[in-house]
Design a protein around this motif. Structure first.
Motif, mmCIF file in Angstrom:
data_model
loop_
_atom_site.group_PDB
_atom_site.id
_atom_site.type_symbol
_atom_site.label_atom_id
_atom_site.label_comp_id
_atom_site.label_asym_id
_atom_site.label_seq_id
_atom_site.Cartn_x
_atom_site.Cartn_y
_atom_site.Cartn_z
ATOM 1 N N PRO A 50 5.827 5.710 2.296
ATOM 2 C CA PRO A 50 6.478 4.504 2.799
ATOM 3 C C PRO A 50 6.467 4.510 4.329
ATOM 4 N N GLY B 267 11.218 2.361 3.164
ATOM 5 C CA GLY B 267 11.515 2.525 1.746
ATOM 6 C C GLY B 267 12.229 3.821 1.410
ATOM 7 N N ASP C 93 8.184 1.361 -5.980
ATOM 8 C CA ASP C 93 7.694 1.765 -4.656
ATOM 9 C C ASP C 93 6.170 1.825 -4.632
#
Length: 237
Positions: free
Chosen positions: A118, A122, A109
């Protein structure tokens, strides 16, 4: 590094438009060249957008819209991943139906490494694909891990030697291309919708789709081909 930018988003959408209007297209492959599949958003561009009132949020909304379109695209979508898939790159491959990764592929990530959150789904999609505990680890630590470590999850379908990535994806596409386009579209809808509803509701949805598909030319062609001992010749979607 194939960073996500307005130009990349526009290019992705143009590719989807072309696939949707071209007869005979049966699947979409998300692939790239260079050292990365996608290393996430271009942070220099992000910094400029943040300086503009509402600019960054507008960019995130547009990215989210394009990613949702990939996820909901009526054709099967396959991500062919080599090198790095980080942050927005991870969010991009999370929208694919199948992910075929090269041995070199590394996935993470990475938003936390730069104090970011995010913004392309995500934190929402990742737990659904790898489980909440592993998703928390990846989100909190920013670690970048070999693709092979995700073979036991719903994130990575297969890992192959780098030199065989294109051929491996081609083999999958060739298999998909021989199937009923309308049947695949209905299957994709059922899997996506079924994950969001109780099982009893999903089973009713499946029966409804099955009844609708029985009235399709592909259903009749499939049965005719079976009894004629030949390969079916399905029409365009």
């Amino acid at each position: 590094m194939n960073g996500i930018s307005p130009e990349v988003l526009a290019g992705l959408e143009a590719g989807l438009d072309r696939a949707e209007r071209t007869p005979g297209v049966r699947a979409v492959v998300l692939a790239s060249t260079g050292a990365a599949f996608c290393a996430g958003a271009d942070l220099a561009h992000v910094r400029r957008l943040v300086a503009e009132s509402g600019g960054h949020q507008a960019f995130l909304r547009e990215a989210g819209r394009v990613l949702c379109r990939i996820e909901e695209f009526p054709l099967p979508v396959i991500a062919a991943v080599q090198g790095l898939a980080l942050a927005g790159g991870l969010e991009l491959l999370l929208c694919a139906d199948l992910v075929v990764a090269a041995e070199s592929a590394r996935i993470g990530d990475a938003h936390a490494n730069y104090g970011l959150l995010p913004g392309g789904g995500g934190s929402i999609r990742l737990p659904r694909r790898v489980g909440p505990a592993r998703a928390r680890y990846l989100l909190f630590t920013g670690d970048v891990r070999p693709a092979r470590e995700f073979l036991d999850t719903d994130l990575v379908t297969a890992v192959v030697p780098d030199a065989e990535l294109v051929a491996a994806v081609d083999r999958i596409v060739e298999k998909i291309a021989r199937k009923s386009p309308s049947g695949l579209r209905r299957m994709k809808e059922l899997v996506a919708d079924g994950l969001e509803v109780p099982q009893s509701v999903g089973l009713r949805m499946e029966l409804q789709q099955s009844a609708a598909h029985e009235r399709s030319p592909d259903f009749e062609e499939g049965l005719s081909a079976f009894f004629a001992k030949r390969s079916p010749r399905f029409g365009d979607r």
